[in-house]
Design a protein around this motif. Structure first.
Motif, PDB file in Angstrom:
ATOM      1  N   ARG A  87      75.840  71.326  13.569  1.00 47.16           N
ATOM      2  CA  ARG A  87      75.931  69.918  12.552  1.00 47.16           C
ATOM      3  C   ARG A  87      74.567  69.516  12.043  1.00 47.16           C
ATOM      4  NH1 ARG A  87      74.469  64.647  13.148  1.00 47.16           N
ATOM      5  NH2 ARG A  87      76.174  63.128  12.940  1.00 47.16           N
ATOM      6  N   CYS A  88      75.106  68.684  10.679  1.00 47.37           N
ATOM      7  CA  CYS A  88      73.408  69.132  10.236  1.00 47.37           C
ATOM      8  C   CYS A  88      73.570  67.494   9.282  1.00 47.37           C
ATOM      9  CB  CYS A  88      73.133  70.382   8.917  1.00 47.37           C
ATOM     10  SG  CYS A  88      73.089  71.712   9.386  1.00 47.37           S
ATOM     11  N   THR A  89      72.237  67.627   8.503  1.00 48.60           N
ATOM     12  CA  THR A  89      72.380  66.132   7.672  1.00 48.60           C
ATOM     13  C   THR A  89      72.594  66.098   6.766  1.00 48.60           C
ATOM     14  OG1 THR A  89      69.955  65.405   8.250  1.00 48.60           O
ATOM     15  CG2 THR A  89      72.118  64.754   9.224  1.00 48.60           C
ATOM     16  N   LEU A  90      72.737  65.432   5.612  1.00 45.86           N
ATOM     17  CA  LEU A  90      72.917  65.976   3.956  1.00 45.86           C
ATOM     18  C   LEU A  90      72.426  64.331   3.294  1.00 45.86           C
ATOM     19  CD1 LEU A  90      72.494  67.475   1.169  1.00 45.86           C
ATOM     20  CD2 LEU A  90      75.027  68.048   1.387  1.00 45.86           C
ATOM     21  N   ASP A  91      71.781  63.634   2.730  1.00 45.82           N
ATOM     22  CA  ASP A  91      71.929  62.385   1.554  1.00 45.82           C
ATOM     23  C   ASP A  91      72.546  61.272   2.656  1.00 45.82           C
ATOM     24  OD1 ASP A  91      69.906  63.748   0.128  1.00 45.82           O
ATOM     25  OD2 ASP A  91      71.564  64.648  -1.143  1.00 45.82           O
TER      26      ASP A  91
END
Length: 199
Positions: A87-91
């Protein structure tokens, strides 16, 4: 003035030819990624190492942040039928990549999202129909669908929009999640734009 002009031309005619400028070597080809993006690739790659998620995540690696992998401290928990979850974040969105135990398990997860794609027609107008298609990069070909669901957190219910794509050749899938109103301004285009750049 006459002699001055004549002297100028006589001097030009008898002057030795200027030595050629030493050639400067062409700059070495550089990476198309900036320093920050190259660093993000290096930071994010270990979370995907040893899994089948390489092809589906490759274009995203330079732009993801705060990635965590299942099985690590603070990492996401895997759901039934999943082998690895990153799980990552992007904008302001969540970008999630999952390796399933089998293609059948992946397809079972996609069926759930397809049910939410029906709800998306009401919750998130303008949702695109599901389709089998290659990603813009051509790295993978598989199923693409947009979906939505309602989520209640802390007594507040909000609509979440999602975008799913998978690789027909491997038991993997990726998806983006964002709040429909607060994260996307009630438009699909921002999420589609990121997918078209990195998938």
């Amino acid at each position: 003035m006459l002699f001055g002009t004549g002297g100028y031309f006589a001097g030009r005619a008898t002057a030795p030819e200027a030595a050629a400028e030493p050639s400067t070597p062409a700059p070495a080809p550089s990476s198309p990624l900036g320093v920050f993006e190259q660093n993000q690739v290096a930071v994010n790659q270990p979370d995907f190492a040893g899994s089948s998620l390489t092809a589906i995540s490759e274009g995203w690696l330079p732009y993801l942040s705060t990635c965590s992998r299942s099985g690590t401290p603070g990492g996401p928990k895997v759901n039934a039928g999943e082998k690895v979850r990153v799980r990552c974040t992007l904008d302001g969105m969540s970008a999630i990549f999952v390796e399933y135990e089998s293609v059948a398990e992946r397809d079972k997860a996609r069926v759930k999202a397809m049910g939410q794609a029906v709800d998306a027609r009401t919750l998130t107008p303008g949702v695109a129909p599901a389709a089998e298609r290659p990603t813009p990069s051509g790295r993978t070909t598989g199923n693409y669908l947009e979906y939505a669901f309602r989520l209640t957190e802390g007594g507040t219910t909000r609509t979440v929009s999602g975008m799913w794509w998978d690789d027909a050749q491997a038991p993997v899938a990726g998806y983006l999640l964002a709040y429909w109103k607060e994260g996307l301004g009630e438009k699909w285009e921002p999420m589609r734009d990121l997918w078209s750049r990195y998938a």
